[in-house]
Design a protein around this motif. Structure first.
Motif, short mmCIF file in Angstrom:
data_model
loop_
_atom_site.label_atom_id
_atom_site.label_comp_id
_atom_site.label_asym_id
_atom_site.label_seq_id
_atom_site.Cartn_x
_atom_site.Cartn_y
_atom_site.Cartn_z
N LYS A 6 -11.99 -11.24 -3.83
CA LYS A 6 -11.59 -11.96 -5.04
C LYS A 6 -11.02 -13.31 -4.63
O LYS A 6 -10.28 -13.42 -3.66
CB LYS A 6 -10.53 -11.15 -5.82
N LYS A 7 -11.39 -14.35 -5.40
CA LYS A 7 -10.86 -15.70 -5.18
C LYS A 7 -10.06 -16.11 -6.40
O LYS A 7 -10.53 -15.99 -7.53
CB LYS A 7 -12.00 -16.71 -4.95
N ASP A 8 -8.85 -16.60 -6.16
CA ASP A 8 -7.98 -17.07 -7.23
C ASP A 8 -7.42 -18.43 -6.81
O ASP A 8 -6.35 -18.53 -6.22
CB ASP A 8 -6.85 -16.06 -7.48
N GLY A 9 -8.21 -19.50 -7.08
CA GLY A 9 -7.79 -20.82 -6.65
C GLY A 9 -7.80 -20.90 -5.13
O GLY A 9 -8.84 -20.73 -4.49
N LYS A 10 -6.65 -21.15 -4.55
CA LYS A 10 -6.54 -21.25 -3.10
C LYS A 10 -6.28 -19.90 -2.44
O LYS A 10 -6.23 -19.81 -1.22
CB LYS A 10 -5.41 -22.22 -2.72
N ARG A 11 -6.11 -18.84 -3.26
CA ARG A 11 -5.82 -17.50 -2.71
C ARG A 11 -7.12 -16.71 -2.58
O ARG A 11 -7.96 -16.70 -3.48
CB ARG A 11 -4.84 -16.75 -3.61
N HIS A 12 -7.27 -16.05 -1.41
CA HIS A 12 -8.41 -15.18 -1.15
C HIS A 12 -7.84 -13.77 -0.95
O HIS A 12 -6.94 -13.57 -0.13
CB HIS A 12 -9.17 -15.64 0.09
N ILE A 13 -8.40 -12.81 -1.70
CA ILE A 13 -7.81 -11.46 -1.75
C ILE A 13 -8.88 -10.46 -1.37
O ILE A 13 -10.02 -10.53 -1.85
CB ILE A 13 -7.25 -11.14 -3.16
N LEU A 14 -8.51 -9.52 -0.48
CA LEU A 14 -9.34 -8.36 -0.14
C LEU A 14 -8.69 -7.14 -0.82
O LEU A 14 -7.53 -6.84 -0.56
CB LEU A 14 -9.41 -8.18 1.37
N ILE A 15 -9.45 -6.45 -1.70
CA ILE A 15 -8.89 -5.40 -2.55
C ILE A 15 -9.53 -4.06 -2.19
O ILE A 15 -10.76 -3.96 -2.10
CB ILE A 15 -9.12 -5.72 -4.05
N PHE A 16 -8.68 -3.05 -1.97
CA PHE A 16 -9.10 -1.66 -1.84
C PHE A 16 -8.56 -0.91 -3.05
O PHE A 16 -7.34 -0.77 -3.22
CB PHE A 16 -8.55 -1.03 -0.55
N SER A 17 -9.44 -0.41 -3.90
CA SER A 17 -8.99 0.29 -5.10
C SER A 17 -8.42 1.66 -4.76
O SER A 17 -7.45 2.10 -5.37
CB SER A 17 -10.15 0.44 -6.10
N ASP A 18 -9.02 2.33 -3.80
CA ASP A 18 -8.58 3.68 -3.43
C ASP A 18 -8.68 3.79 -1.91
O ASP A 18 -9.74 4.12 -1.36
CB ASP A 18 -9.47 4.73 -4.11
N VAL A 19 -7.59 3.44 -1.22
CA VAL A 19 -7.64 3.33 0.23
C VAL A 19 -7.73 4.72 0.87
O VAL A 19 -7.17 5.71 0.35
CB VAL A 19 -6.40 2.56 0.73
N VAL A 20 -8.46 4.79 2.00
CA VAL A 20 -8.61 6.04 2.75
C VAL A 20 -8.21 5.76 4.21
O VAL A 20 -7.96 4.63 4.60
CB VAL A 20 -10.06 6.56 2.67
N GLN A 21 -8.23 6.84 5.00
CA GLN A 21 -7.82 6.72 6.40
C GLN A 21 -8.73 5.77 7.18
O GLN A 21 -8.29 5.06 8.07
CB GLN A 21 -7.83 8.10 7.07
N GLU A 22 -10.04 5.74 6.84
CA GLU A 22 -10.98 4.89 7.57
C GLU A 22 -10.69 3.40 7.36
O GLU A 22 -11.20 2.56 8.11
CB GLU A 22 -12.42 5.20 7.13
N ASP A 23 -9.90 3.05 6.36
CA ASP A 23 -9.63 1.64 6.09
C ASP A 23 -8.51 1.08 6.93
O ASP A 23 -8.24 -0.12 6.87
CB ASP A 23 -9.29 1.45 4.59
N ARG A 24 -7.81 1.90 7.70
CA ARG A 24 -6.72 1.36 8.51
C ARG A 24 -7.30 0.58 9.68
O ARG A 24 -8.42 0.84 10.14
CB ARG A 24 -5.83 2.49 9.02
N GLY A 25 -6.57 -0.43 10.12
CA GLY A 25 -7.02 -1.25 11.24
C GLY A 25 -6.40 -2.63 11.21
O GLY A 25 -5.48 -2.92 10.44
N ARG A 26 -6.93 -3.49 12.05
CA ARG A 26 -6.43 -4.87 12.19
C ARG A 26 -7.38 -5.79 11.43
O ARG A 26 -8.56 -5.88 11.74
CB ARG A 26 -6.40 -5.27 13.66
N TYR A 27 -6.85 -6.47 10.41
CA TYR A 27 -7.66 -7.36 9.58
C TYR A 27 -7.33 -8.81 9.95
O TYR A 27 -6.17 -9.16 10.21
CB TYR A 27 -7.37 -7.12 8.09
#
Length: 1163
Positions: free
Chosen positions: A398-419
């Motif tokens: 998602k982009k909101d002007g100068k903000r860039h957002i990465l959204i997880f609606s329903d996070v799971v264990q596989e989503d953990r890590g270094r972003y």
């Protein structure tokens, strides 16, 4: 399709450097076994050695217009951790891809045996816009390498064979060399070609071996740049080069279609618009625009405009895709340009933050950049996250002007890590920790024993209100019915069974959805039977100590099996009932159960647990009577882990660990504790004590300063060692800083106090986070914090203090280790502003007369001091200032006197008054405004265009200029100061000398401070005159003081007797050696017209514009340096266009030189 060949020689550096002439292609009839040419001298023999990941780097190529170009490179897959990503770039930032056009194609192949990747770039039908610098980039995870090459595009060449024996062949088409007749006519034609090549070679010899591109560069360059260009391109015969340039005639090639072509290159920032403009000779001509060889159609992006003969292409909102080669075609004529789109670096304003969430939560990872619409790349554990993959995965962007957002609606264990977020101007990263959500059982289900027609209620409570679940009976799901009701209110789950029947007996289980957890209980159906039996023997329990007042105690270790066999007698056989506390225990299956036999009742516990501890009662009954016995079961276990484990203080190599005893000691007293320590990030724990430690405070030593550690504690009793406690928060053995130094009071007002101090002597590896300021009223022991957040600078103002109070102040340094020792003032401070008498700090340059020119700014800054804020008054001659001309701004510590354009009326004495109550300080400032020649700087002798209407207050000439003494080649010249100094200080004297024969004046000294000077290095045998100008702030005096006598330099000891000969007549009429050249200049940029004239006596030079003589006009500056005439035009306008004539006249004749000047206004 002929392949493009590597360029034989690198092109000269610089924007205007010409392209090197390409080698001719070998004829098709050349044998395949032709020997390879030796590498050029300027090419290193090791240029093809593999470097980095490249086995073969792409070669620079030279190709003709309209033909195809192929660039090949090889990549070593053994040096790469994964399959590489190949990208081609034109220039530094324009990526070539599918959007670059159909002419660009890319090919990639992989040899699995040798693990070599071969990549190719194909460019079809090359155009002139394709020439330039290209770059190949190879990237695989953390490995990245790139290399560059050049593509040179040439005009089509005529095919001329260089082998004369090709024509000397037989006319027969048979393959035999002996068949057919010899073609002598072809051989004769070839001889003519050879003769032409010899003539061409001779012509090249006349060119001194300099390529024609360099000649064109020299023709357009200034004379002062000839030596620089010759040195850059290795030209050694400078005299021959100058002769050739002197003979060369400047030919101005005029285009039949274009009167004004495109500039060689344009540059624009991304997001802005750019206009490309040409001017055609005929407005009815049809014109087409092309981008990278493809025709441009009108749209909102590309706007075409026709303004008279001008044709304008406007490109709106430029992007990196617009960085390309553009051309415009009219009939058969074309002109080219290149557009460079510059993208500003995208900086990260607000980076990512670490997050710790539970499974199923919604997560938003946001980053803010400096530009809207910027491109950012998201990566997880080094792998790029793309929008194509987002449809398959559980995330979205998602982009909101100068903000860039990465959204997880329903996070799971596989989503953990270094972003990681990467832009072209920086990067940031954060860690996402996903933990399983733990469900806690607050109230378990209890077993029920219910009589017929009664109600059974199973009830449990869990920690999460949103959790749903299902009820099971003997493994079969229970469905609601008229008798069965299932409810869920908040954290409570209920199963209600009305009108209990025998078939309702069984095991009931509640299973929460999404958790590996179940709660079980048993429903016992109680039947009442009445039998009439004869009176028999009453029941009896046979234990070592039995009876209502007797106790038996049994101790069992947790995890072991316990079996209590109790013998009972009675007739009829009694019924045994077991109770735990006041609850009846009837379970016959499971970990805890009852086993019944004819003369014995057994209570069995498999793997005893802590909750099994308590008082157990067996009660036997029959119609005759009953008997009761109780047993106390004690379950002993290892203790619980210690609680509240924390670090209370740290030092340079030590830390104090404190903890609380465990809540449950396992049934046995805790005998001591074991302590372990490890470095953060390590998995290896180190024991700190092998003998149990009995206290709850432990000092850990021998640690490394600046390293993060974690510690944990075990509790020990007679049964064993507990589980480890929670790890302490990571801590670093760093000592606090020493106390701040030199705490002083800088300023005091009625409500504030300003303190200053210096940093501590010892700060240590932990650095210093800031300082805390505290104050205490005199006579009190309570220190009040003045700031809640530490301040970084060594100064702070404490506000809102009670007026008149006496207060002590202290300052402490704060870092990760805690607070330092305080630095305290020795004496309390009285909160009352101290009156300070006013004092004007007049700058040094204002203590004497301040001189400025008419039209310049008057900007005087006068600092002062005094408390409270003084009243500042400016006057001139005792009268207030004219506020329409003079602007005054006053602050707490200075006052500013400002006049935008000084006039002579601003001269005079100004009085500055600074007053506090009855205390006052004054200062007088003398300002003198003098006139200056409008539009000119200081004049120097020898210049042209001098006028006499300067209107300035210049000084008069020096008087009594005399040559006092002559010795050797030196002469002493003295003079007296002028009678009129121009009402301003004399800055120096300007001294010149002239040979009596030529009377040409040359500079000797500038701004000579004394009224005498020694002139050295005079030529023996010459006689010299001297003249002196006076210089003040308005410039040099209008007339000089000329020496009344001369300085004759004689050669001592030798008398020269001149020979008698007839003098040669050197007189000649004026003649222009270099004519004037027509010029086209841009309005607003200074221009110069140059020519050279020869004549004796020295001719008088007159410049004319449109046949009108140019006199003392400040717009024009005329110079004559040894016959080189220059007319400088300052910032010309269209009005200055016309015909300019230079006329040179002496007694023998005159000469004229003319040129046309065209002034263009930029669009």
């Amino acid at each position: 399709m002929p392949e493009a060949k590597p360029a034989a020689k690198k092109a000269p550096k610089g924007k205007d450097a010409p392209k090197g002439a390409p080698k001719e292609a070998p004829p098709k009839e050349a044998p395949a076994e032709a020997p390879k040419e030796a590498p050029p001298e300027d090419q290193s023999p090791t240029a093809e050695e593999p470097t980095g990941v490249f086995l073969k780097k792409p070669d620079s190529v030279s190709v003709e217009t309209g033909k195809d170009a192929v660039v090949v490179a090889k990549v070593n897959g053994k040096e790469l951790p994964d399959k590489p990503t190949i990208k081609w770039f034109k220039g530094k930032w324009l990526e070539l891809g599918s959007k670059s056009g159909a002419r660009f194609s890319f090919k990639e192949s992989h040899n699995s045996a040798s693990n070599v990747y071969t990549v190719e770039l194909h460019i079809g039908k090359v155009v002139l816009g394709d020439r330039g610098y290209y770059r190949l980039e190879v990237k695989a995870k953390d490995t990245c390498d790139s290399c560059g090459f050049n593509i040179d595009v040439e005009a089509p060449r005529q095919d001329a064979s260089g082998q004369s024996l090709e024509s000397f062949k037989r006319t027969s088409e048979k393959k035999s060399d002996t068949a057919g007749e010899l073609d002598f006519s072809g051989l004769l034609k070839k001889r003519e070609v050879v003769e032409e090549e010899k003539k061409k070679k001779k012509k090249d010899d006349d060119d001194l071996g300099i390529p024609p591109e360099i000649w064109e560069l020299l023709k357009g360059a200034k004379k002062s740049e000839y030596e620089k260009i010759a040195f850059q391109y290795g030209i050694t015969d400078l005299r021959g080069m100058l002769k050739r340039l002197k003979k060369a005639k400047v030919e101005v090639k005029k285009s039949a279609a274009f009167t004004k072509k495109l500039d060689p290159a344009y540059q624009v920032d991304r997001g802005n618009k750019i206009k490309l403009m040409v001017e055609i000779s005929d407005p009815d001509l049809t014109l087409k625009w092309f981008k990278n060889g493809q025709e441009i159609k009108p749209s909102s992006k590309y706007v075409f405009e026709n303004v008279g003969k001008k044709r304008i292409l406007t490109i709106n909102k430029c992007t990196l895709a617009d960085d390309a080669a553009y051309e415009v075609a009219v009939k058969d004529e074309k002109c080219f340009t290149e557009l460079f789109v510059k993208e500003p670096p995208v900086l990260i304003v607000t980076p990512l933050e670490d997050q710790q969430v539970f499974v199923g939560d919604r997560v938003e990872m946001a980053v803010e950049v400096s530009e809207e619409g910027a491109q950012v790349m998201w990566m997880k554990d080094g792998v790029e996250l793309t929008r194509e993959d987002s449809f398959k995965a559980r995330y979205r962007f998602k982009k909101d002007g100068k903000r860039h957002i990465l959204i997880f609606s329903d996070v799971v264990q596989e989503d953990r890590g270094r972003y990681q977020v990467i832009t072209n101007g920086g990067q940031c990263e954060a860690e996402l920790i996903v933990e399983e959500k733990q469900l806690e059982v607050l109230q378990d289900i209890a077993d029920l024993t219910v009589k017929a027609s009664e109600q059974a209620v199973f009830k449990c409570e869990v920690s999460d209100e949103k959790v749903t679940g299902k009820w099971y009976k003997n493994g079969v799901e229970v469905r609601p019915s008229k008798r069965i009701t299932i409810s869920h209110v908040g954290r409570f789950h209920k199963l209600v069974i009305d009108d209990v029947r025998p078939e309702d007996e069984g095991d009931y289980t509640f299973v929460p959805d999404g958790y590996a957890l179940s709660l079980s209980a048993k429903l016992n159906f109680l039947e009442i039977k009445v039998e009439y039996v004869p009176k028999q023997e009453p029941p009896k329990i046979h234990l070592d100590c039995s009876g209502k007042t007797s106790e038996n105690a049994i101790v069992v270790v947790a995890g072991n099996k316990l079996r209590l066999d109790v013998s009972i007698t009675g007739e009829p056989p009694p019924v045994a009932t077991w109770l735990k506390g006041d609850e009846v225990f009837t379970t016959t299956e499971g970990r805890t159960r009852i086993e019944k036999r004819v003369d014995c009742s057994s209570f069995v516990i498999e793997s005893a647990q802590r909750e099994d501890e308590g008082r157990y009662t067996i009660k036997v009954t029959n119609p005759v009577g009953e008997d009761v016995a109780s047993i106390f079961l004690q379950v002993v276990d290892v203790p619980d882990p210690p609680e509240a484990v924390r670090i209370t203080s740290v030092g340079e190599d030590w830390a104090i660990l404190v903890w609380e005893p465990p809540m449950y000691d396992g049934g046995k007293p805790v005998t001591g504790y074991l302590v372990e320590r490890k470095k953060k990030g390590s998995q290896r724990w180190m024991k700190l004590n092998f003998e149990v430690f009995t206290e709850t405070t432990y000092e850990s030593t021998k640690m490394i300063e600046g390293i993060l550690y974690e510690m944990r504690v075990f509790a020990v009793n007679a049964i064993g060692v507990s589980q480890p406690s929670m790890n302490t928060k990571p801590f670093m053995p760093i000592a606090p800083t020493s106390e701040p130094l030199h705490l002083i009071v800088e300023d005091v007002t009625d409500t504030t106090t300003t303190l200053k101090w210096r940093p501590p002597n010892r700060i240590g590896a932990g650095g210093i986070d800031g300082y805390l300021v505290e104050y205490c009223l005199e006579g009190s022991e309570e220190w009040v914090p003045a700031n809640t957040e530490p301040v970084e600078r060594c100064g702070f103002t404490v506000k809102n203090l009670p007026t008149g109070a006496r207060i002590l102040f202290r300052v402490v340094g704060v870092n990760i280790a805690g607070r330092s020792e305080p630095a305290t003032l020795a004496q309390p401070v009285t909160i009352r502003e101290i009156a300070e008498p006013p004092k004007i700090r007049l700058p040094r340059h204002l203590r004497q007369t301040y001189i400025r020119k008419v039209g310049e700014q008057l900007n005087l800054v006068v600092p002062f001091q005094g408390k409270p804020r003084p009243q500042v008054v400016w006057t001139k001659g005792g009268a207030p200032l004219d506020t329409s001309r003079v602007h005054v701004r006053t602050s707490d510590f200075d006052t500013v006197f400002f006049v935008r354009q000084a006039a002579r009326s601003d001269s005079g004495e100004y009085e500055l008054s600074v007053q506090i109550e009855n205390m006052k300080d004054t200062a007088t400032i003398r300002i003198r405004v003098v006139g200056a020649r409008a539009g000119e700087g200081p004049w120097r002798p020898g210049g042209a265009g001098m006028g006499s209407d300067g209107g300035g207050e210049k000084a008069g000439p020096p008087i009594n200029v005399m040559v006092k003494e002559v010795w050797g080649t030196n002469a002493l010249v003295e003079w007296q100061a002028p009678k009129d100094d121009g009402n301003s200080e004399i800055m120096g004297y300007f001294v010149q000398k002239a040979d009596k024969k030529t009377m040409e004046w040359f500079n000797v000294y500038e701004r000579n401070r004394h009224t005498s000077c020694t002139v050295s290095d005079l030529i023996v045998g010459n006689e010299y005159y001297f003249r002196v100008y006076t210089e003040n702030i308005c410039g040099l005096s209008d007339s000089p003081g000329v020496s009344k006598n001369t300085a004759r330099i004689l050669k001592t000891g030798i008398t020269f007797k001149p020979f008698e000969y007839k003098e040669h007549d050197f007189r000649m009429a004026p003649k222009f050696l270099t004519p004037l050249i027509d010029r086209v200049v841009v309005a607003g940029y200074s221009a110069a017209l140059n020519c050279a004239v020869r004549g004796h006596p020295k001719p008088k030079v007159v410049w004319m514009k449109n046949k009108m003589e140019i006199r003392e006009d400040p717009k024009f500056l005329i110079t004559n340096y040894q016959g080189v005439l220059t007319l400088n035009i300052r910032r010309p306008s269209p009005f200055d266009a016309g015909t300019y004539t230079c006329r040179a006249v002496n007694e023998l004749g005159e000469a004229l030189a003319e040129c046309k000047l065209e002034v263009r206004v930029p669009q």
